[in-house]
Design an enzyme around this catalytic site. Structure first.
Site, mmCIF file in Angstrom:
data_model
loop_
_atom_site.group_PDB
_atom_site.id
_atom_site.type_symbol
_atom_site.label_atom_id
_atom_site.label_comp_id
_atom_site.label_asym_id
_atom_site.label_seq_id
_atom_site.Cartn_x
_atom_site.Cartn_y
_atom_site.Cartn_z
ATOM 1 N N VAL A 17 9.924 -17.231 -23.807
ATOM 2 C CA VAL A 17 11.074 -17.392 -22.902
ATOM 3 C C VAL A 17 11.968 -16.160 -22.959
ATOM 4 C CG1 VAL A 17 12.555 -18.599 -24.570
ATOM 5 C CG2 VAL A 17 12.879 -18.987 -22.126
ATOM 6 N N LYS A 37 -0.301 -9.660 -22.809
ATOM 7 C CA LYS A 37 -0.486 -10.565 -23.952
ATOM 8 C C LYS A 37 -1.786 -10.141 -24.630
ATOM 9 C CE LYS A 37 0.497 -14.274 -26.452
ATOM 10 N NZ LYS A 37 1.760 -14.480 -27.176
#
Length: 234
Positions: A17, A37
């Site tokens: 987040v 990622k």
């Protein structure tokens, strides 16, 4: 910063987040953003991972995931148990550099903490950051115990010659306890780096449009926001 690595003091402390908030704030400034990622663990093919969550919350970002392993373990362990190749730091650096050639900002979100192993040699996210020459943003817990964990992380970064622009609190509680309130002042003194933001608890549950509108208010100017730590302390 064309590449910013995002790590945390542990798991489940708000890295994704926080990455989404940084991405949303950059997008609001008109910057193009990519999210890398290196290793997604704990999910099978087809399930939305951390990068997809960043895109859901932040908006139009380019996504790249280098490897995925089904068990929720450290990347090196998850790769070994899955019988799949691990992610190597040079692969992370090469992917980030390619994205940086076409985007204003590349966010590299790690798995777990800074020194979680990527492979059998003991390589970590810190090694990828060193190859990139990229700063490393630390996401930390708000409450009791965070001073030690955050300071250990920033000391590990300094020991490796890596820049840390600051710390973001990954989930600021609606009713902050005494330890959390004190940590607003104590974290910079303990860690040696400034506090650059605080993401309110429950932010991932906001409608994406509201998340994008509010994100700059959670982050300091260095992260394209307008947040002021003195307001949080008050």
């Amino acid at each position: 910063m064309s590449v910013l690595v995002v790590t945390g003091t542990g798991t489940e402390i708000g890295k994704t987040v926080s990455t989404a908030a940084v991405a949303a704030a950059a997008l609001a400034r008109g910057r193009s953003v990519a999210v890398l990622k290196p290793a997604q663990t704990g999910l099978t093919e087809g399930e939305p991972g951390d990068a997809a969550e960043v895109a859901r919350l932040a908006g139009a970002v380019t996504l790249l995931e280098l490897a995925r392993y089904p068990e929720p373990l450290a990347p090196a362990t998850a790769a070994r148990r899955a019988g799949r190749p691990p992610v190597r730091p040079h692969e992370v650096a090469e992917a980030a550099e390619k994205l940086a050639a076409e985007h204003d900002l590349v966010l590299v979100e790690g798995a777990g903490g800074l020194l979680v192993r990527f492979d059998e040699t003991g390589a970590t996210l810190a090694d990828a950051a060193r190859l990139l020459g990229a700063p490393v943003l630390v996401v930390a817990h708000a409450g009791l115990g965070t001073l030690n964990a955050t300071t250990l992380t920033t000391e590990a970064l300094r020991a490796r010659g890596l820049e840390c622009p600051g710390v973001v609190i990954g989930s600021w509680p609606a009713a902050a306890d005494l330890a959390s309130r004190c940590n607003v002042a104590d974290l910079p003194d303990s860690s040696g780096v400034p506090l650059l933001g605080a993401i309110p608890q429950g932010a991932p549950a906001l409608p994406p449009a509201d998340f994008r509108a509010q994100a700059p208010g959670w982050l300091a100017p260095r992260l394209d926001g307008s947040w002021d730590a003195t307001r949080l302390a008050a």
